[in-house]
Design a protein around this motif. Structure first.
Motif, PDB file in Angstrom:
ATOM      1  N   MET A  46      50.594  -7.796  13.435  1.00 54.60           N
ATOM      2  CA  MET A  46      51.239  -7.599  12.140  1.00 54.60           C
ATOM      3  C   MET A  46      50.887  -6.222  11.571  1.00 54.60           C
ATOM      4  SD  MET A  46      50.700 -11.251  10.202  1.00 54.60           S
ATOM      5  CE  MET A  46      51.428 -12.770  10.830  1.00 54.60           C
ATOM      6  N   PRO A  47      51.784  -5.626  10.795  1.00 53.13           N
ATOM      7  CA  PRO A  47      51.475  -4.323  10.183  1.00 53.13           C
ATOM      8  C   PRO A  47      50.356  -4.433   9.155  1.00 53.13           C
ATOM      9  CG  PRO A  47      53.539  -5.206   9.323  1.00 53.13           C
ATOM     10  CD  PRO A  47      53.146  -6.103  10.458  1.00 53.13           C
ATOM     11  N   LEU A  48      49.513  -3.398   9.097  1.00 49.28           N
ATOM     12  CA  LEU A  48      48.405  -3.373   8.137  1.00 49.28           C
ATOM     13  C   LEU A  48      48.854  -2.889   6.763  1.00 49.28           C
ATOM     14  CD1 LEU A  48      45.351  -1.926  10.119  1.00 49.28           C
ATOM     15  CD2 LEU A  48      45.589  -4.204   9.149  1.00 49.28           C
ATOM     16  N   GLY A  49      49.783  -1.956   6.759  1.00 42.72           N
ATOM     17  CA  GLY A  49      50.204  -1.369   5.491  1.00 42.72           C
ATOM     18  C   GLY A  49      49.487  -0.084   5.151  1.00 42.72           C
ATOM     19  N   PHE A  50      48.576   0.361   6.019  1.00 46.14           N
ATOM     20  CA  PHE A  50      47.897   1.635   5.796  1.00 46.14           C
ATOM     21  C   PHE A  50      47.490   2.220   7.137  1.00 46.14           C
ATOM     22  CE2 PHE A  50      44.551  -1.554   5.797  1.00 46.14           C
ATOM     23  CZ  PHE A  50      43.536  -0.973   6.548  1.00 46.14           C
ATOM     24  N   ASP A  51      47.124   3.494   7.125  1.00 49.43           N
ATOM     25  CA  ASP A  51      46.721   4.199   8.334  1.00 49.43           C
ATOM     26  C   ASP A  51      45.268   4.640   8.174  1.00 49.43           C
ATOM     27  OD1 ASP A  51      46.474   5.631  10.642  1.00 49.43           O
ATOM     28  OD2 ASP A  51      47.909   7.202  10.103  1.00 49.43           O
ATOM     29  N   ALA A  52      44.385   4.082   9.009  1.00 50.17           N
ATOM     30  CA  ALA A  52      42.955   4.371   8.899  1.00 50.17           C
ATOM     31  C   ALA A  52      42.520   5.546   9.758  1.00 50.17           C
ATOM     32  CB  ALA A  52      42.145   3.134   9.276  1.00 50.17           C
ATOM     33  N   ALA A  53      43.428   6.124  10.527  1.00 48.89           N
ATOM     34  CA  ALA A  53      43.057   7.244  11.390  1.00 48.89           C
ATOM     35  C   ALA A  53      42.688   8.467  10.545  1.00 48.89           C
ATOM     36  CB  ALA A  53      44.216   7.588  12.328  1.00 48.89           C
ATOM     37  N   ASP A  54      41.607   9.119  10.911  1.00 50.46           N
ATOM     38  CA  ASP A  54      41.151  10.342  10.239  1.00 50.46           C
ATOM     39  C   ASP A  54      40.899  10.100   8.748  1.00 50.46           C
ATOM     40  OD1 ASP A  54      41.435  11.913  12.627  1.00 50.46           O
ATOM     41  OD2 ASP A  54      43.598  11.903  12.273  1.00 50.46           O
ATOM     42  N   VAL A  55      40.348   8.947   8.431  1.00 49.14           N
ATOM     43  CA  VAL A  55      39.989   8.633   7.050  1.00 49.14           C
ATOM     44  C   VAL A  55      38.512   8.238   7.016  1.00 49.14           C
ATOM     45  CG1 VAL A  55      40.410   7.146   5.053  1.00 49.14           C
ATOM     46  CG2 VAL A  55      42.330   7.895   6.475  1.00 49.14           C
ATOM     47  N   TRP A  56      37.768   8.787   6.080  1.00 51.20           N
ATOM     48  CA  TRP A  56      36.357   8.484   5.887  1.00 51.20           C
ATOM     49  C   TRP A  56      36.164   7.897   4.496  1.00 51.20           C
ATOM     50  CZ3 TRP A  56      32.181  11.999   8.416  1.00 51.20           C
ATOM     51  CH2 TRP A  56      32.565  12.352   9.710  1.00 51.20           C
ATOM     52  N   GLU A  87      37.732  20.805   6.210  1.00 49.77           N
ATOM     53  CA  GLU A  87      38.046  19.590   6.978  1.00 49.77           C
ATOM     54  C   GLU A  87      38.752  18.528   6.137  1.00 49.77           C
ATOM     55  OE1 GLU A  87      34.315  21.413   8.747  1.00 49.77           O
ATOM     56  OE2 GLU A  87      35.068  20.939   6.732  1.00 49.77           O
ATOM     57  N   VAL A  88      38.682  18.630   4.822  1.00 52.80           N
ATOM     58  CA  VAL A  88      39.230  17.603   3.927  1.00 52.80           C
ATOM     59  C   VAL A  88      40.632  17.981   3.493  1.00 52.80           C
ATOM     60  CG1 VAL A  88      38.948  16.397   1.735  1.00 52.80           C
ATOM     61  CG2 VAL A  88      36.938  16.955   3.121  1.00 52.80           C
ATOM     62  N   SER A  89      41.576  17.063   3.703  1.00 52.48           N
ATOM     63  CA  SER A  89      42.964  17.314   3.305  1.00 52.48           C
ATOM     64  C   SER A  89      43.434  16.392   2.187  1.00 52.48           C
ATOM     65  CB  SER A  89      43.896  17.150   4.510  1.00 52.48           C
ATOM     66  OG  SER A  89      43.732  15.873   5.112  1.00 52.48           O
ATOM     67  N   THR A 224      33.924   4.433  -4.835  1.00 52.55           N
ATOM     68  CA  THR A 224      34.158   4.714  -3.421  1.00 52.55           C
ATOM     69  C   THR A 224      35.148   5.857  -3.304  1.00 52.55           C
ATOM     70  OG1 THR A 224      33.749   2.427  -2.741  1.00 52.55           O
ATOM     71  CG2 THR A 224      35.004   3.802  -1.229  1.00 52.55           C
ATOM     72  N   ILE A 225      34.745   6.886  -2.575  1.00 51.15           N
ATOM     73  CA  ILE A 225      35.621   8.032  -2.323  1.00 51.15           C
ATOM     74  C   ILE A 225      36.274   7.822  -0.960  1.00 51.15           C
ATOM     75  CG2 ILE A 225      35.780  10.538  -2.199  1.00 51.15           C
ATOM     76  CD1 ILE A 225      33.036  10.658  -3.566  1.00 51.15           C
ATOM     77  N   VAL A 226      37.579   7.956  -0.908  1.00 50.18           N
ATOM     78  CA  VAL A 226      38.320   7.819   0.351  1.00 50.18           C
ATOM     79  C   VAL A 226      38.859   9.202   0.707  1.00 50.18           C
ATOM     80  CG1 VAL A 226      40.136   6.585   1.571  1.00 50.18           C
ATOM     81  CG2 VAL A 226      38.932   5.465  -0.307  1.00 50.18           C
ATOM     82  N   LEU A 227      38.401   9.709   1.852  1.00 51.85           N
ATOM     83  CA  LEU A 227      38.758  11.065   2.256  1.00 51.85           C
ATOM     84  C   LEU A 227      39.691  11.053   3.458  1.00 51.85           C
ATOM     85  CD1 LEU A 227      35.213  12.741   2.189  1.00 51.85           C
ATOM     86  CD2 LEU A 227      36.945  12.812   0.390  1.00 51.85           C
ATOM     87  N   GLN A 228      40.711  11.872   3.396  1.00 52.75           N
ATOM     88  CA  GLN A 228      41.537  12.122   4.569  1.00 52.75           C
ATOM     89  C   GLN A 228      41.074  13.436   5.178  1.00 52.75           C
ATOM     90  OE1 GLN A 228      45.723  13.248   4.060  1.00 52.75           O
ATOM     91  NE2 GLN A 228      46.247  11.704   5.583  1.00 52.75           N
ATOM     92  N   VAL A 229      40.612  13.366   6.420  1.00 57.57           N
ATOM     93  CA  VAL A 229      40.115  14.567   7.083  1.00 57.57           C
ATOM     94  C   VAL A 229      41.114  15.004   8.138  1.00 57.57           C
ATOM     95  CG1 VAL A 229      37.717  13.933   6.651  1.00 57.57           C
ATOM     96  CG2 VAL A 229      38.811  13.241   8.796  1.00 57.57           C
ATOM     97  N   LYS A 230      40.983  16.231   8.577  1.00 58.53           N
ATOM     98  CA  LYS A 230      41.908  16.765   9.563  1.00 58.53           C
ATOM     99  C   LYS A 230      41.647  16.153  10.935  1.00 58.53           C
ATOM    100  CE  LYS A 230      42.685  21.092   7.089  1.00 58.53           C
ATOM    101  NZ  LYS A 230      42.582  22.565   7.104  1.00 58.53           N
ATOM    102  N   PRO A 231      42.682  15.946  11.744  1.00 58.66           N
ATOM    103  CA  PRO A 231      42.506  15.348  13.075  1.00 58.66           C
ATOM    104  C   PRO A 231      41.486  16.131  13.897  1.00 58.66           C
ATOM    105  CG  PRO A 231      44.832  15.468  12.515  1.00 58.66           C
ATOM    106  CD  PRO A 231      44.099  16.228  11.448  1.00 58.66           C
ATOM    107  N   GLY A 232      40.673  15.393  14.638  1.00 57.97           N
ATOM    108  CA  GLY A 232      39.672  16.027  15.485  1.00 57.97           C
ATOM    109  C   GLY A 232      38.336  16.246  14.808  1.00 57.97           C
ATOM    110  N   THR A 233      38.206  15.870  13.532  1.00 57.43           N
ATOM    111  CA  THR A 233      36.928  16.019  12.833  1.00 57.43           C
ATOM    112  C   THR A 233      35.891  15.079  13.440  1.00 57.43           C
ATOM    113  OG1 THR A 233      38.071  16.587  10.775  1.00 57.43           O
ATOM    114  CG2 THR A 233      35.773  15.898  10.598  1.00 57.43           C
TER     115      THR A 233
END
Length: 399
Positions: A46-56, A87-89, A224-233
């Motif tokens: 089932m779909p999650l509704g969010f994308d956890a890739a490259d997120v800290w 690194e933070v987008s 809680t801080i949710v950060l989107q970082v650049k791919p490959g971090t």
């Protein structure tokens, strides 16, 4: 052939009763594990509704036991300081991050006498949708346009929209806290997402609502801080990130974790019960298999004169072999049919809710039938082979 096997089975009904009960027990055990696994597989797809890739995620540990209230300047300083890192987008704030074990629930309703809708809630800021890649199916996400709104703006998922406003468009509708929350506070829906499962792939779909957080306007804080970082971090970034956070607030401690790590831990935690149940079920299935094999061996031995007579009047070794195996398959079919009659009551009555829906039931039934027929075949192979190799003369003189 079928009628002949049925007569033979009925004539030895007292002996076959215990065999059928053993097979029924094995079928119930396998069905339980298969239903558990099938439900997990269904949820995982089932779909999650969010994308956890490259997120800290960064958890703020201010050491005040939540008594201190952060003003808008605190959040603004954190956002500006973190966005300066190459690194933070993206930076957003939330009450807790995805894959966390935290849960906040309440019963919402449209009006004073309307039925309550049990809902999971989370307070978030305007930037969370962009950081987590949350896509709106209707309406919009929070923005500064909502500052000063008389009603607190929320974004809900499709499931809650259908439960709260059946047959109506949810955007623009309002509801209240049915548990008697803050008096006079109402919530206005500004957007709808198709799905959001905060606890990950193995969480069942629930009613979910995002509450807009506005610093200084709500009772508490979100830490809680949710950060989107650049791919490959890589994880080496954690040290630089911690140094930057310390430059912003040296009196705080920070717990930094990639969502990929939280996801791995959550999947492991949720999968552990299934693994344990599977191991226990496998052990019990082995015990049932030994008992079934022993019973088949004893029954075959007791039928040596009968088998010898059939061989003497012209039955082939392959025919004897086939008869033993088919008799066992018939017993298995009877036990499986009885088991299905009993187990089908679970989805019919809905006693287990969505955990055992018809898709899961069908998958578990097919898997269980396959396992039981395979087990029956394996247990019948050697007794059938032994019976087919008996010499008619030896069998007729057997005492």
């Amino acid at each position: 052939m079928f009628r002949h096997l049925l007569k033979l089975t009925w004539k030895r009904k007292s002996r076959n009763l215990m065999l059928s009960l053993e097979i029924l027990l094995a079928f119930a055990i396998v069905f339980g594990v298969a239903a558990f696994g099938a439900r997990y597989a269904q949820l995982y797809r089932m779909p999650l509704g969010f994308d956890a890739a490259d997120v800290w995620s960064v958890t703020i540990q201010a050491g005040d036991n939540g008594k201190q209230h952060f003003d808008a300047g605190v959040y603004d300083n954190l956002r500006r300081g973190l966005l300066e890192l190459p690194e933070v987008s993206g930076v957003a704030f939330a009450a807790f991050e995805p894959y966390a074990m935290s849960t906040y629930t309440s019963d919402m309703r449209r009006g004073g006498k309307d039925p309550q809708v049990h809902t999971e809630l989370i307070e978030v800021d305007d930037g969370l949708a962009g950081v987590l890649g949350i896509r709106l199916a209707e309406g919009r996400w929070f923005s500064e346009l909502d500052n000063g709104s008389a009603a607190r703006t929320v974004v809900i998922n499709r499931r809650m929209a259908e439960a709260m406003f059946p047959g109506q468009r949810a955007v623009g509708q309002q509801f209240i806290d049915g548990e008697g929350g803050k008096p006079g506070v109402s919530y206005k829906v500004v957007g709808v997402v198709d799905e959001f499962r905060a606890k990950g792939e193995f969480e069942a779909p629930v009613n979910f609502a995002f509450l807009r957080f506005e610093a200084g306007k709500n009772d508490g804080d979100i830490r809680t801080i949710v950060l989107q970082v650049k791919p490959g971090t890589t994880r080496d970034f954690e040290k630089r990130l911690n140094r930057r956070l310390k430059l912003i607030r040296n009196d705080w401690a920070f717990q930094i974790t990639p969502l990929s790590t939280l996801r791995k831990n959550m999947l492991h935690t949720r999968a552990t019960p299934l693994v344990l149940v599977s191991v226990i079920a496998a052990f019990m299935l082995v015990m049932v298999a030994f008992g079934l094999f022993g019973a088949l061996w004893q029954n075959t031995t007791a039928r040596i004169p009968e088998i010898g007579l059939r061989r003497a009047i012209g039955a082939s070794a392959a025919g004897i072999y086939r008869q033993i195996v088919l008799e066992q398959f018939m017993l298995s079919s009877i036990a499986i049919a009885l088991g299905l009659v009993l187990l089908v009551q679970l989805p019919l009555t809905g006693v287990l809710g969505e955990s055992l829906n018809w898709t899961v039931f069908a998958a578990a039934a097919v898997l269980s039938m396959g396992v039981i027929y395979l087990l029956s075949l394996l247990c019948a192979l050697y007794p059938g082979w032994r019976a087919s190799r008996l010499s008619p003369t030896e069998a007729l003189h057997y005492e």
